[in-house]
Write a protein that holds these residues in place. Structure first.
Motif, PDB file in Angstrom:
ATOM      1  N   SER A 159       0.833  -1.198   0.000  1.00 29.08           N
ATOM      2  CA  SER A 159       0.000   0.000   0.000  1.00 29.08           C
ATOM      3  C   SER A 159       0.869   1.251   0.000  1.00 29.08           C
ATOM      4  N   LYS A 160       0.220   2.378  -0.321  1.00 29.64           N
ATOM      5  CA  LYS A 160       0.966   3.642  -0.331  1.00 29.64           C
ATOM      6  C   LYS A 160       1.495   3.999   1.053  1.00 29.64           C
ATOM      7  N   THR A 161       0.736   3.641   2.083  1.00 33.76           N
ATOM      8  CA  THR A 161       1.185   3.939   3.449  1.00 33.76           C
ATOM      9  C   THR A 161       2.465   3.185   3.781  1.00 33.76           C
ATOM     10  N   ARG A 162       2.515   1.905   3.353  1.00 34.28           N
ATOM     11  CA  ARG A 162       3.703   1.117   3.635  1.00 34.28           C
ATOM     12  C   ARG A 162       4.905   1.615   2.846  1.00 34.28           C
ATOM     13  N   TRP A 163       4.665   1.996   1.577  1.00 39.55           N
ATOM     14  CA  TRP A 163       5.766   2.553   0.785  1.00 39.55           C
ATOM     15  C   TRP A 163       6.288   3.848   1.419  1.00 39.55           C
ATOM     16  N   LEU A 164       5.398   4.652   1.936  1.00 43.35           N
ATOM     17  CA  LEU A 164       5.800   5.888   2.596  1.00 43.35           C
ATOM     18  C   LEU A 164       6.632   5.600   3.842  1.00 43.35           C
ATOM     19  N   LEU A 165       6.208   4.606   4.611  1.00 38.23           N
ATOM     20  CA  LEU A 165       6.954   4.246   5.820  1.00 38.23           C
ATOM     21  C   LEU A 165       8.337   3.704   5.475  1.00 38.23           C
ATOM     22  N   LEU A 166       8.381   2.814   4.460  1.00 37.58           N
ATOM     23  CA  LEU A 166       9.669   2.259   4.059  1.00 37.58           C
ATOM     24  C   LEU A 166      10.613   3.345   3.526  1.00 37.58           C
ATOM     25  N   SER A 167      10.064   4.284   2.758  1.00 37.67           N
ATOM     26  CA  SER A 167      10.885   5.384   2.235  1.00 37.67           C
ATOM     27  C   SER A 167      11.423   6.250   3.365  1.00 37.67           C
ATOM     28  N   LEU A 168      10.587   6.484   4.363  1.00 39.53           N
ATOM     29  CA  LEU A 168      11.006   7.296   5.509  1.00 39.53           C
ATOM     30  C   LEU A 168      12.094   6.585   6.321  1.00 39.53           C
ATOM     31  N   VAL A 169      11.932   5.266   6.473  1.00 37.88           N
ATOM     32  CA  VAL A 169      12.951   4.483   7.186  1.00 37.88           C
ATOM     33  C   VAL A 169      14.284   4.552   6.457  1.00 37.88           C
ATOM     34  N   TRP A 170      14.255   4.403   5.125  1.00 39.66           N
ATOM     35  CA  TRP A 170      15.501   4.462   4.353  1.00 39.66           C
ATOM     36  C   TRP A 170      16.137   5.853   4.436  1.00 39.66           C
ATOM     37  N   LEU A 171      15.306   6.900   4.342  1.00 38.02           N
ATOM     38  CA  LEU A 171      15.814   8.264   4.424  1.00 38.02           C
ATOM     39  C   LEU A 171      16.504   8.503   5.779  1.00 38.02           C
ATOM     40  N   LEU A 172      15.872   8.091   6.863  1.00 31.21           N
ATOM     41  CA  LEU A 172      16.444   8.283   8.197  1.00 31.21           C
ATOM     42  C   LEU A 172      17.720   7.464   8.376  1.00 31.21           C
TER      43      LEU A 172
ATOM     44  N   LEU B  48       8.645  -0.445  12.632  1.00 32.86           N
ATOM     45  CA  LEU B  48       7.662  -1.310  13.293  1.00 32.86           C
ATOM     46  C   LEU B  48       6.287  -1.238  12.628  1.00 32.86           C
ATOM     47  N   PRO B  49       5.715  -0.040  12.431  1.00 31.58           N
ATOM     48  CA  PRO B  49       4.416  -0.005  11.717  1.00 31.58           C
ATOM     49  C   PRO B  49       4.520  -0.481  10.279  1.00 31.58           C
ATOM     50  N   ALA B  50       5.734  -0.366   9.652  1.00 28.46           N
ATOM     51  CA  ALA B  50       5.893  -0.868   8.290  1.00 28.46           C
ATOM     52  C   ALA B  50       5.756  -2.376   8.266  1.00 28.46           C
ATOM     53  N   VAL B  51       6.279  -3.058   9.298  1.00 34.28           N
ATOM     54  CA  VAL B  51       6.150  -4.519   9.378  1.00 34.28           C
ATOM     55  C   VAL B  51       4.699  -4.908   9.642  1.00 34.28           C
ATOM     56  N   VAL B  52       4.050  -4.172  10.549  1.00 36.26           N
ATOM     57  CA  VAL B  52       2.646  -4.457  10.851  1.00 36.26           C
ATOM     58  C   VAL B  52       1.793  -4.254   9.612  1.00 36.26           C
TER      59      VAL B  52
ATOM     60  N   LEU C 134      22.339   8.899  16.526  1.00 42.26           N
ATOM     61  CA  LEU C 134      21.424   8.010  17.224  1.00 42.26           C
ATOM     62  C   LEU C 134      19.963   8.429  17.056  1.00 42.26           C
ATOM     63  N   TRP C 135      19.731   9.737  16.915  1.00 44.07           N
ATOM     64  CA  TRP C 135      18.348  10.214  16.807  1.00 44.07           C
ATOM     65  C   TRP C 135      17.682   9.747  15.517  1.00 44.07           C
ATOM     66  N   PRO C 136      18.247  10.011  14.329  1.00 43.33           N
ATOM     67  CA  PRO C 136      17.585   9.493  13.113  1.00 43.33           C
ATOM     68  C   PRO C 136      17.579   7.969  13.063  1.00 43.33           C
ATOM     69  N   LEU C 137      18.595   7.314  13.657  1.00 31.78           N
ATOM     70  CA  LEU C 137      18.618   5.858  13.668  1.00 31.78           C
ATOM     71  C   LEU C 137      17.483   5.307  14.528  1.00 31.78           C
ATOM     72  N   ALA C 138      17.236   5.956  15.670  1.00 26.73           N
ATOM     73  CA  ALA C 138      16.137   5.527  16.537  1.00 26.73           C
ATOM     74  C   ALA C 138      14.784   5.750  15.854  1.00 26.73           C
ATOM     75  N   LEU C 139      14.647   6.871  15.134  1.00 26.27           N
ATOM     76  CA  LEU C 139      13.395   7.122  14.411  1.00 26.27           C
ATOM     77  C   LEU C 139      13.184   6.104  13.300  1.00 26.27           C
ATOM     78  N   ALA C 140      14.280   5.713  12.626  1.00 24.19           N
ATOM     79  CA  ALA C 140      14.161   4.694  11.577  1.00 24.19           C
ATOM     80  C   ALA C 140      13.663   3.378  12.165  1.00 24.19           C
ATOM     81  N   LEU C 141      14.187   3.007  13.314  1.00 20.64           N
ATOM     82  CA  LEU C 141      13.729   1.791  13.968  1.00 20.64           C
ATOM     83  C   LEU C 141      12.265   1.901  14.394  1.00 20.64           C
TER      84      LEU C 141
END
Length: 323
Positions: free
Chosen positions: A53-66, A312-316, A301-308
């Motif tokens: 879904s678009k929501t999951r793609w958005l989450l994955l893109s945000l994780v990669w960016l962070l 989680l919601p991307a996996v869910v 550590l801050w962007p790494l923690a946000l990526a983690l």
């Protein structure tokens, strides 16, 4: 200010898009096919995988960016701080006897006023050296121990007062105190670097326990080089009274400099004294340019923690898409 230690890591930002659109699709090899989701494959034939879904793609893109931002090592830089360095050990011995009150070198300024102005500028250029200050009159006093904090030494010099150490002139004792303070640290260990003493006076030795020539020989044995400076306008010598010893003993000052492989200088006015210190600065160049250090704290550590956190919601979301 914020700083990125590895900004070139941003080049990996388009890597997922390049892999998806640039690499050919994988071709099956053989007849075997592993399907971890076989239970959801219909018996009549294989079904296509669910489209994210678009929501999951958005989450994955945000994780990669962070993740990429964290890999650039963002840092917060603090204010620059000077780095102490060890070069020459240079001690200034300044006469503050009563005769330094004489106003004959620069208008209405006393001899000490002129010395404070010229020597203060000399101190400010000794980056990388350890500089100390001795004030002497009837007795010598260590006003500032050897330190790389040039501003503090200059401040102590500017705050010196005529007569604070007595009205007479103890040149030998001042040299003896310089030898003692420059040879050893507080813990008693010898320190590296050349030892230099710049002794300034307008009189002759008429106080103290140590003979100036004997003190100079001790200084030579210790490796201490002494530059002597005689101050005061010509024609002012020979007056001995309430103002203190004003009879400049040039022969003794020349002997001290010769014994210790230094040099004697005569300064009759403010300009001449400035030239003397400029010449000493060239003969005894400072250890090097002033060095600075900027303390920093790591922020990756801050962007790494946000990526983690966003992973989680991307996996869910993936689990829901596959149901």
């Amino acid at each position: 200010m914020i700083h990125f230690a590895w900004p070139w890591m941003l080049l990996f930002l388009p890597l997922p898009w390049l892999i998806r659109h640039g690499l050919p699709a994988a071709k099956p090899r053989g007849d075997a096919l592993f399907l971890p989701f076989a239970a959801r494959v219909s018996a009549g034939g294989a079904t296509s995988l669910p489209t994210p879904s678009k929501t999951r793609w958005l989450l994955l893109s945000l994780v990669w960016l962070l993740t990429v931002v964290a890999s650039t090592r963002p840092q917060w830089l603090g204010d620059p701080l000077p780095v102490p360095t060890t070069g020459r050990r240079l001690m200034l011995a300044v006469d503050v006897s009563g005769s330094m009150m004489t106003r004959d070198m620069a208008g209405n300024a006393t001899r000490l006023d002129v010395v404070q102005a010229v020597a203060g500028d000399f101190i400010s250029h000794r980056h990388g050296d350890q500089v100390g200050l001795i004030l002497f009159g009837t007795r010598p006093y260590l006003q500032a121990p050897l330190t790389t904090d040039l501003n503090t030494v200059d401040q102590f010099l500017q705050q010196s007062v005529i007569g604070i150490a007595g009205t007479q002139t103890a040149i030998g004792d001042a040299i003896g105190l310089a030898i003692k303070r420059m040879r050893e640290r507080k813990d008693g260990a010898k320190t590296p670097g050349e030892m230099v003493l710049v002794l300034l006076t307008d009189g002759g030795n008429d106080a103290g326990l140590m003979d100036p020539i004997a003190a100079a020989k001790m200084a030579a044995d210790s490796g201490l080089r002494i530059y002597t400076i005689g101050v005061g306008a010509a024609g002012q010598q020979g007056i001995l009274g309430a103002s203190g010893n004003n009879a400049l003993d040039e022969d003794t000052l020349k002997s001290i400099a010769q014994i210790t492989k230094g040099e004697y200088f005569r300064a009759t006015d403010a300009d001449a004294l400035g030239q003397v210190y400029a010449r000493i600065d060239k003969m005894e160049p400072s250890a090097g340019r002033e060095q600075w250090y900027r303390p920093h704290s790591e922020w990756f550590l801050w962007p790494l923690a946000l990526a983690l956190l966003f992973s989680l919601p991307a996996v869910v979301k993936r689990e829901k898409d596959e149901q």
